[in-house]
Design an enzyme around this catalytic site. Structure first.
Site, PDB file in Angstrom:
ATOM      1  N   ASP A  98     -25.276   9.010  12.888  1.00 54.22           N
ATOM      2  CA  ASP A  98     -23.955   8.735  13.461  1.00 54.22           C
ATOM      3  C   ASP A  98     -22.925   9.673  12.849  1.00 54.22           C
ATOM      4  O   ASP A  98     -22.401   9.424  11.766  1.00 54.22           O
ATOM      5  CB  ASP A  98     -23.581   7.262  13.209  1.00 54.22           C
ATOM      6  CG  ASP A  98     -22.257   6.879  13.857  1.00 54.22           C
ATOM      7  OD1 ASP A  98     -21.729   7.691  14.655  1.00 54.22           O
ATOM      8  OD2 ASP A  98     -21.762   5.771  13.571  1.00 54.22           O
ATOM      9  N   LYS A 125     -16.567  11.513  11.817  1.00 54.42           N
ATOM     10  CA  LYS A 125     -16.378  10.857  10.523  1.00 54.42           C
ATOM     11  C   LYS A 125     -16.049  11.898   9.453  1.00 54.42           C
ATOM     12  O   LYS A 125     -16.460  13.057   9.561  1.00 54.42           O
ATOM     13  CB  LYS A 125     -17.686  10.158  10.106  1.00 54.42           C
ATOM     14  CG  LYS A 125     -18.018   8.885  10.863  1.00 54.42           C
ATOM     15  CD  LYS A 125     -19.328   8.298  10.353  1.00 54.42           C
ATOM     16  CE  LYS A 125     -19.771   7.076  11.141  1.00 54.42           C
ATOM     17  NZ  LYS A 125     -18.871   5.918  11.002  1.00 54.42           N
ATOM     18  N   GLU A 137     -19.969   3.493  18.708  1.00 59.58           N
ATOM     19  CA  GLU A 137     -21.046   3.794  19.661  1.00 59.58           C
ATOM     20  C   GLU A 137     -22.145   2.737  19.683  1.00 59.58           C
ATOM     21  O   GLU A 137     -22.815   2.544  20.695  1.00 59.58           O
ATOM     22  CB  GLU A 137     -21.665   5.163  19.317  1.00 59.58           C
ATOM     23  CG  GLU A 137     -22.739   5.164  18.211  1.00 59.58           C
ATOM     24  CD  GLU A 137     -22.250   4.730  16.837  1.00 59.58           C
ATOM     25  OE1 GLU A 137     -21.032   4.794  16.616  1.00 59.58           O
ATOM     26  OE2 GLU A 137     -23.074   4.323  16.004  1.00 59.58           O
ATOM     27  N   ARG A 197     -22.091  -0.534  19.672  1.00 60.02           N
ATOM     28  CA  ARG A 197     -21.897  -1.627  20.633  1.00 60.02           C
ATOM     29  C   ARG A 197     -22.153  -1.152  22.066  1.00 60.02           C
ATOM     30  O   ARG A 197     -22.511  -1.954  22.925  1.00 60.02           O
ATOM     31  CB  ARG A 197     -20.483  -2.207  20.466  1.00 60.02           C
ATOM     32  CG  ARG A 197     -19.371  -1.236  20.759  1.00 60.02           C
ATOM     33  CD  ARG A 197     -18.027  -1.714  20.214  1.00 60.02           C
ATOM     34  NE  ARG A 197     -17.941  -1.574  18.764  1.00 60.02           N
ATOM     35  CZ  ARG A 197     -16.895  -1.955  18.039  1.00 60.02           C
ATOM     36  NH1 ARG A 197     -15.824  -2.496  18.618  1.00 60.02           N
ATOM     37  NH2 ARG A 197     -16.889  -1.786  16.726  1.00 60.02           N
TER      38      ARG A 197
HETATM   39  N1  BES Z   1     -22.376   2.884  12.042  1.00 64.22           N
HETATM   40  C1  BES Z   1     -20.996   2.603  11.950  1.00 64.22           C
HETATM   41  C2  BES Z   1     -20.713   1.367  11.116  1.00 64.22           C
HETATM   42  C3  BES Z   1     -20.915   1.469   9.653  1.00 64.22           C
HETATM   43  C4  BES Z   1     -20.123   2.288   8.883  1.00 64.22           C
HETATM   44  C5  BES Z   1     -21.843   0.653   9.066  1.00 64.22           C
HETATM   45  C6  BES Z   1     -20.315   2.327   7.530  1.00 64.22           C
HETATM   46  C7  BES Z   1     -22.013   0.700   7.723  1.00 64.22           C
HETATM   47  C8  BES Z   1     -21.241   1.548   6.947  1.00 64.22           C
HETATM   48  C9  BES Z   1     -20.412   2.360  13.307  1.00 64.22           C
HETATM   49  O1  BES Z   1     -20.971   3.051  14.357  1.00 64.22           O
HETATM   50  C10 BES Z   1     -18.991   2.739  13.211  1.00 64.22           C
HETATM   51  O2  BES Z   1     -18.720   3.883  12.999  1.00 64.22           O
HETATM   52  N2  BES Z   1     -18.089   1.759  13.358  1.00 64.22           N
HETATM   53  C11 BES Z   1     -16.712   1.979  13.244  1.00 64.22           C
HETATM   54  C12 BES Z   1     -16.053   1.207  14.346  1.00 64.22           C
HETATM   55  C13 BES Z   1     -14.605   1.560  14.542  1.00 64.22           C
HETATM   56  C14 BES Z   1     -14.459   2.927  15.132  1.00 64.22           C
HETATM   57  C15 BES Z   1     -14.006   0.517  15.457  1.00 64.22           C
HETATM   58  C16 BES Z   1     -16.249   1.502  11.881  1.00 64.22           C
HETATM   59  O3  BES Z   1     -16.749   0.470  11.398  1.00 64.22           O
HETATM   60  O4  BES Z   1     -15.400   2.162  11.280  1.00 64.22           O
HETATM   61 ZN    ZN Z   2     -22.892   3.682  14.104  1.00 60.82          ZN
HETATM   62 MN    MN Z   3     -20.109   4.973  14.620  1.00 61.00          MN
END
Ligand code: BES
Ligand code: ZN
Ligand code: MN
Length: 472
Positions: free
Chosen positions: A245, A252, A324, A326
């Site tokens: 990701d 990120k 992504e 969800r």
């Molecule tokens: N895979 C990440 C969630 C994640 C981040 C899990 C760090 C464990 C550690 C997910 O796809 C994500 O990036 N989520 C975002 C959602 C936001 C953009 C609403 C998040 O949690 O920042």
């Molecule tokens: Zn993710």
């Molecule tokens: Mn993500």
């Protein structure tokens, strides 16, 4: 791309006490002091400043200077409530000198002690030239009074597979390799396996899985296998298989991307759970669905403000390409829901917000079903496999409103991020009798008794018991 990786484990459990077995006395500071040990042992303990604290090992020697036994500190029975305390056997697996051993007398929570011993001995050394298992030597332990050694090994082996899958970096665990790992597992247990790959995702109406994964050189896919008798209750496991990701165009920062090989932790965990279920031949018709994608950046990547039409029909405005998980889960959940299963369980490394709320070691879960939620909480405690229920707080659904589509994939304020992600998913589950969503971390950042730093099996020993007890 390679085939299913093999884990190493320095720890094994024995069916019988070996001829050259050495005893391990389980002690607490109190029992060490209360007179059951000869003065020579107490002197040796004092000389080593050994107090019998939980997780401490003291080896004992005979007159030839050979190791003849050991003392190992456990939690006092009255303080034994923490999950760490009952999994202390994991530390023993790493501390013991090589050879054959047995526990003297009876261990409290012998099953948990045994499974933690195997979990604690796990080593991921696939990429090490000098495998440390060989240097350190292996340890074999006999524990009396175990009711079902095959079951203990089943739980540990499945958890090791989960950890292997997560620990393997994306260069060897992309969507294609994840498919192969799932296919190998399915084949080993006689399951029926299919995968919908690349543009076939569009033909067969999985638009959001395609959109998220299309920018990668490795085609996105939906992994789908079924096992068991059609007449048995339908249990469907859905796992987030984002093999890496980057965040997509909403990229990120480096620190946030570093661990993102683990974003297929949900998939790895449902594969571990599926392995337990199939290996134990539980009386269910099991289905496993894994959207396997890489959230990559390229000229054809999906964009912020794009509007996707989901398999279910709702349109989704992309507020953030980093939300992504969800999206791919929504299309997979829709397919799962189409055959009205008795139970859908999804597992996903879905939000950073879940970590803010409960930290890495206590995954939140969500369900509308009170009885199911109570059972999950009960087994999480009983198996020392922590899970904590959080609410599908309906008023927050309004935060997902979009001006141009049926729903947005993110909220504008970011509050209650794990809850709103769960609410997003709930929009795609209508027919299943029971649905449970598990927002796991999939990683152990700081060594624990039964988990070394790296990929983590979370909640699957508890969920296995929930499923086992639901369909007796
Ligand atoms: N895979 C990440 C969630 C994640 C981040 C899990 C760090 C464990 C550690 C997910 O796809 C994500 O990036 N989520 C975002 C959602 C936001 C953009 C609403 C998040 O949690 O920042
Ligand atoms: Zn993710
Ligand atoms: Mn993500």
């Amino acid at each position: 791309m390679t085939s299913l990786p093999l884990s190493a484990n320095r720890a094994a459990l024995l069916d019988q006490q070996a001829a050259d077995s050495r005893p391990i006395w389980l002690v607490t500071p109190e029992t060490l002091a209360n007179g059951q040990f000869p003065q020579t042992v107490l002197n040796w303990a004092a000389a080593n400043a050994y107090k019998g604290k939980a997780g401490q090992l003291l080896t004992l020697a005979n007159e030839q200077g050979q190791i003849s036994g050991a003392l190992f500190g456990i939690e006092p029975a009255d303080k034994d409530k923490s999950s760490e305390g009952r999994l202390i056997g994991g530390k023993l697996a790493r501390l013991l000198p090589a050879g054959n051993w047995h526990i003297e007398g009876k261990a409290d929570h012998a099953e948990l002690f045994a499974v933690s011993f195997l979990l604690g001995g796990y080593q991921f050394n696939r990429y090490k030239k000098d495998a440390s298992a060989e240097e350190q030597g292996s340890v074999s332990l006999y524990i009396s009074g175990l009711s079902d050694l095959a079951e203990t090994r089943r739980l540990a082996d499945a958890s090791a597979m989960t950890r292997d899958l997560i620990n393997t970096p994306t260069s060897d665990m992309g969507p294609d390799a994840l498919e192969l790992a799932a296919r190998n597992l399915a084949t080993a247990y006689g399951a029926k396996f299919t995968a919908v790959i690349g543009d076939d995702l569009l033909k067969q109406n999985f638009p959001m899985i395609h959109a998220v994964g299309r920018a990668s050189d490795t085609a996105p896919r939906l992994i789908d296998f079924t096992w068991g008798k059609d007449s048995d209750p339908k249990v469907t496991l859905v796992g987030k298989g984002v093999c890496f990701d980057t965040g997509g165009l909403d990229i990120k920062a480096a620190s946030g991307m570093l661990l993102m090989k683990k974003d297929m932790g949900g998939a790895a965990n449902v594969l571990g759970l599926a392995r337990m279920i199939m290996d134990a031949k539980l009386p269910v018709r099991l289905r496993v669905l894994i959207p396997a994608v890489e959230n990559s950046i390229s000229g054809n990547a999906f964009r912020p403000s794009d509007i996707l039409t989901s398999r279910e029909g709702q349109t989704v405005e992309i507020g953030n390409t980093d939300a992504e998980g969800r999206l791919v889960l929504a299309d997979a959940l829709t397919l799962a829901d189409e055959e009205n299963p008795d139970l859908i369980i999804d597992m996903a490394t879905l939000t950073g917000a879940a970590r803010v709320a409960l930290g890495p070691d206590l995954p939140p879960f969500y369900s509308h079903d009170e009885a199911f939620a109570a059972k999950v909480a009960e087994q999480a405690a009983a198996q020392s496999d922590p899970l904590w229920r959080m609410p599908l707080w309906a008023p927050y659904e309004a935060k997902l409103a979009s001006k141009v589509a049926d729903i947005n994939n993110v909220t504008t304020d970011g509050f209650a991020g794990s809850v709103t992600a769960a609410l997003f998913l709930s929009r795609f589950v209508k027919n299943a009798k029971v649905w449970g969503h598990f927002d796991i971390y999939g990683w152990t950042p700081v060594e624990k008794s039964a988990a070394t730093v790296g990929g983590a099996a979370q909640g699957i020993r508890a969920l296995y018991q929930v499923i086992k007890q639901r369909y007796v």
